[in-house]
Motif scaffolding. Structure first.
Motif, PDB file in Angstrom:
ATOM      1  N   GLY A 141     -18.157   1.668   7.627  1.00 38.51           N
ATOM      2  CA  GLY A 141     -17.158   2.122   6.673  1.00 38.51           C
ATOM      3  C   GLY A 141     -15.763   1.790   7.173  1.00 38.51           C
ATOM      4  O   GLY A 141     -15.570   1.398   8.322  1.00 38.51           O
ATOM      5  N   PRO A 142     -14.748   1.936   6.323  1.00 39.06           N
ATOM      6  CA  PRO A 142     -13.370   1.600   6.702  1.00 39.06           C
ATOM      7  C   PRO A 142     -12.768   2.671   7.595  1.00 39.06           C
ATOM      8  O   PRO A 142     -13.442   3.626   8.001  1.00 39.06           O
ATOM      9  N   PHE A 143     -11.491   2.525   7.892  1.00 35.27           N
ATOM     10  CA  PHE A 143     -10.778   3.527   8.672  1.00 35.27           C
ATOM     11  C   PHE A 143     -10.593   4.797   7.843  1.00 35.27           C
ATOM     12  O   PHE A 143     -10.559   4.750   6.608  1.00 35.27           O
ATOM     13  N   ASN A 144     -10.464   5.910   8.525  1.00 35.55           N
ATOM     14  CA  ASN A 144     -10.165   7.180   7.858  1.00 35.55           C
ATOM     15  C   ASN A 144      -8.693   7.171   7.471  1.00 35.55           C
ATOM     16  O   ASN A 144      -7.817   7.324   8.320  1.00 35.55           O
ATOM     17  N   ASP A 145      -8.417   6.998   6.183  1.00 39.12           N
ATOM     18  CA  ASP A 145      -7.028   6.864   5.751  1.00 39.12           C
ATOM     19  C   ASP A 145      -6.362   8.198   5.438  1.00 39.12           C
ATOM     20  O   ASP A 145      -5.268   8.236   4.877  1.00 39.12           O
ATOM     21  N   THR A 146      -7.023   9.304   5.813  1.00 37.95           N
ATOM     22  CA  THR A 146      -6.397  10.616   5.625  1.00 37.95           C
ATOM     23  C   THR A 146      -5.602  11.035   6.856  1.00 37.95           C
ATOM     24  O   THR A 146      -4.933  12.066   6.831  1.00 37.95           O
ATOM     25  N   VAL A 147      -5.692  10.245   7.924  1.00 42.62           N
ATOM     26  CA  VAL A 147      -4.971  10.585   9.156  1.00 42.62           C
ATOM     27  C   VAL A 147      -3.870   9.559   9.401  1.00 42.62           C
ATOM     28  O   VAL A 147      -3.958   8.408   8.971  1.00 42.62           O
ATOM     29  N   LEU A 148      -2.825   9.989  10.091  1.00 46.84           N
ATOM     30  CA  LEU A 148      -1.716   9.103  10.427  1.00 46.84           C
ATOM     31  C   LEU A 148      -1.791   8.622  11.864  1.00 46.84           C
ATOM     32  O   LEU A 148      -1.038   7.725  12.263  1.00 46.84           O
TER      33      LEU A 148
ATOM     34  N   GLU B 288       0.865  -1.180   0.000  1.00 45.35           N
ATOM     35  CA  GLU B 288       0.000   0.000   0.000  1.00 45.35           C
ATOM     36  C   GLU B 288       0.905   1.234   0.000  1.00 45.35           C
ATOM     37  O   GLU B 288       1.607   1.498   0.976  1.00 45.35           O
ATOM     38  N   ALA B 289       0.873   1.982  -1.093  1.00 48.71           N
ATOM     39  CA  ALA B 289       1.765   3.130  -1.237  1.00 48.71           C
ATOM     40  C   ALA B 289       1.276   4.351  -0.473  1.00 48.71           C
ATOM     41  O   ALA B 289       2.083   5.207  -0.085  1.00 48.71           O
ATOM     42  N   LYS B 290      -0.028   4.448  -0.227  1.00 49.50           N
ATOM     43  CA  LYS B 290      -0.535   5.617   0.494  1.00 49.50           C
ATOM     44  C   LYS B 290      -0.031   5.575   1.931  1.00 49.50           C
ATOM     45  O   LYS B 290      -0.218   4.580   2.633  1.00 49.50           O
ATOM     46  N   PRO B 291       0.628   6.635   2.407  1.00 49.30           N
ATOM     47  CA  PRO B 291       1.211   6.613   3.750  1.00 49.30           C
ATOM     48  C   PRO B 291       0.156   6.446   4.847  1.00 49.30           C
ATOM     49  O   PRO B 291      -0.958   6.954   4.737  1.00 49.30           O
ATOM     50  N   GLY B 292       0.521   5.716   5.877  1.00 53.71           N
ATOM     51  CA  GLY B 292      -0.343   5.595   7.044  1.00 53.71           C
ATOM     52  C   GLY B 292      -0.835   4.177   7.284  1.00 53.71           C
ATOM     53  O   GLY B 292      -1.223   3.476   6.343  1.00 53.71           O
ATOM     54  N   SER B 293      -0.825   3.786   8.561  1.00 55.87           N
ATOM     55  CA  SER B 293      -1.245   2.423   8.899  1.00 55.87           C
ATOM     56  C   SER B 293      -2.724   2.191   8.614  1.00 55.87           C
ATOM     57  O   SER B 293      -3.146   1.051   8.368  1.00 55.87           O
ATOM     58  N   TYR B 294      -3.543   3.264   8.623  1.00 55.54           N
ATOM     59  CA  TYR B 294      -4.973   3.078   8.377  1.00 55.54           C
ATOM     60  C   TYR B 294      -5.242   2.825   6.899  1.00 55.54           C
ATOM     61  O   TYR B 294      -6.132   2.047   6.548  1.00 55.54           O
ATOM     62  N   ALA B 295      -4.449   3.436   6.032  1.00 55.38           N
ATOM     63  CA  ALA B 295      -4.541   3.120   4.607  1.00 55.38           C
ATOM     64  C   ALA B 295      -4.126   1.672   4.380  1.00 55.38           C
ATOM     65  O   ALA B 295      -4.746   0.952   3.584  1.00 55.38           O
TER      66      ALA B 295
ATOM     67  N   TRP C  30     -12.659   5.619  14.252  1.00 52.79           N
ATOM     68  CA  TRP C  30     -13.536   4.568  13.741  1.00 52.79           C
ATOM     69  C   TRP C  30     -14.430   4.023  14.849  1.00 52.79           C
ATOM     70  O   TRP C  30     -15.636   3.819  14.646  1.00 52.79           O
ATOM     71  N   ASN C  31     -13.853   3.796  16.020  1.00 52.05           N
ATOM     72  CA  ASN C  31     -14.656   3.286  17.133  1.00 52.05           C
ATOM     73  C   ASN C  31     -15.698   4.291  17.580  1.00 52.05           C
ATOM     74  O   ASN C  31     -16.794   3.905  18.008  1.00 52.05           O
ATOM     75  N   ASP C  32     -15.393   5.577  17.486  1.00 50.34           N
ATOM     76  CA  ASP C  32     -16.396   6.594  17.829  1.00 50.34           C
ATOM     77  C   ASP C  32     -17.568   6.539  16.858  1.00 50.34           C
ATOM     78  O   ASP C  32     -18.728   6.697  17.248  1.00 50.34           O
ATOM     79  N   ARG C  33     -17.273   6.289  15.580  1.00 39.84           N
ATOM     80  CA  ARG C  33     -18.347   6.152  14.591  1.00 39.84           C
ATOM     81  C   ARG C  33     -19.202   4.923  14.902  1.00 39.84           C
ATOM     82  O   ARG C  33     -20.433   4.957  14.809  1.00 39.84           O
ATOM     83  N   ALA C  34     -18.522   3.832  15.267  1.00 40.87           N
ATOM     84  CA  ALA C  34     -19.251   2.601  15.595  1.00 40.87           C
ATOM     85  C   ALA C  34     -20.121   2.800  16.835  1.00 40.87           C
ATOM     86  O   ALA C  34     -21.278   2.354  16.887  1.00 40.87           O
ATOM     87  N   LYS C  35     -19.564   3.482  17.828  1.00 43.96           N
ATOM     88  CA  LYS C  35     -20.319   3.742  19.060  1.00 43.96           C
ATOM     89  C   LYS C  35     -21.535   4.619  18.776  1.00 43.96           C
ATOM     90  O   LYS C  35     -22.633   4.366  19.282  1.00 43.96           O
TER      91      LYS C  35
END
Length: 290
Positions: free
Chosen positions: A164-171, A61-68, A178-183
């Motif tokens: 939905g998936p993780f927010n891949d715009t944050v590092l 995965e070339a997009k930086p960040g563990s969430y990507a 994500w858990n706040d969205r689920a809650k």
């Protein structure tokens, strides 16, 4: 497949190898789970001596960040139950079986926070490591607040499809977001005490300071919608927490000097978060603010 294990990795081949070796020793048969390793730096070559289990796939995965990277793994996973962990984690042999068991026993629950047991980097615990152990990464407390860190997060696919998936715009802070969205969507969470991964504690104060700054920036981004309230630094935290000190002094696992040392680490981190809030919200140009 009963389980898909998703592991983001960034220039951590030695740690990743240890993690994979632990997964190779699971009590769950290897034909019942898959491992998806996502290399978040495609330019970093795989070492010649690197060993990949037969039930594992190495992705890029070339997009930086563990969430990507985690989202990349999600897209390719085949199981209905997804286990998220990190390359520096060491799952115990019964990790997957315990996770599957609690999921089977609680079909109405869509996410589980597994136990994260911190271990020292050497023979003796440093003050920074003791802080992590007693005041830092406390997964059970996170679950009580409706969250879980991705060092040990178990999620049903149907919930990911709904939230939905993780927010891949944050590092940083994407697991909390994500858990706040689920809650907010009413998805319950349970603590999986027997689904254990071991995790090396942060060994020095510098690592804690770096993490504190990163997390504070993520918190400010999540709270941006609060408007002017978000610009009020938590200056009350300049006062040391004597409640925490009493708690540490009463802990039978800590000597008095260790309790004071851990308390000192906590205070440094409190000050760092305050100064980071001021730096990001008040000292940067408006177009640079988080």
């Amino acid at each position: 497949m009963d389980a898909s294990v998703i592991i983001p990795s960034y220039r951590s081949w030695d740690q990743l190898q240890a993690c994979l070796d632990c997964l190779a020793k699971q009590t769950l048969s290897s034909d019942r789970f898959e491992i998806l390793v996502v290399n978040n730096d495609p330019s970093d070559p795989v070492p010649q001596e690197f060993r990949l289990p037969s039930n594992a796939r190495l992705m890029k995965e070339a997009k930086p960040g563990s969430y990507a990277a985690r989202n990349c793994g999600i897209r390719d996973a085949t199981a209905d139950l997804l286990f998220f962990t990190d390359s520096d984690c060491l799952p115990v042999p019964g990790y997957l079986e315990a996770g599957l068991r609690i999921a089977d026993e609680n079909p109405e629950v869509g996410r589980f926070g597994g136990e994260v047991v911190l271990v020292p980097n050497g023979e003796d615990w440093t003050s920074a490591e003791l802080y992590d152990r007693f005041l830092g990464l406390e997964q059970k407390k996170w679950v009580e607040r409706g969250r879980a860190v991705t060092a040990n997060l178990i999620v049903r696919r149907r919930l990911l499809e709904k939230i939905g998936p993780f927010n891949d715009t944050v590092l940083s802070g994407g697991d909390m977001e994500w858990n706040d969205r689920a809650k907010a969507a009413g998805a319950p969470i349970m603590f999986a005490a027997e689904a254990i991964v071991r995790h090396p504690a942060r060994g020095n104060l510098r690592d804690h300071v770096t993490k504190a700054r990163r997390i504070e920036g993520a918190r400010l981004r999540r709270n941006a919608s609060r408007g002017w309230v978000n610009y009020i630094p938590p200056i009350h935290k300049l006062i040391p927490s004597f409640k925490t000190l009493i708690k540490l002094l009463r802990n039978p696992e800590l000597e008095t000097r260790q309790a004071f040392a851990v308390w000192g680490v906590q205070y440094v981190i409190r000050v760092v978060k305050i100064t980071e809030t001021i730096r990001l919200l008040w000292l940067r140009r408006p177009d640079q603010r988080t």
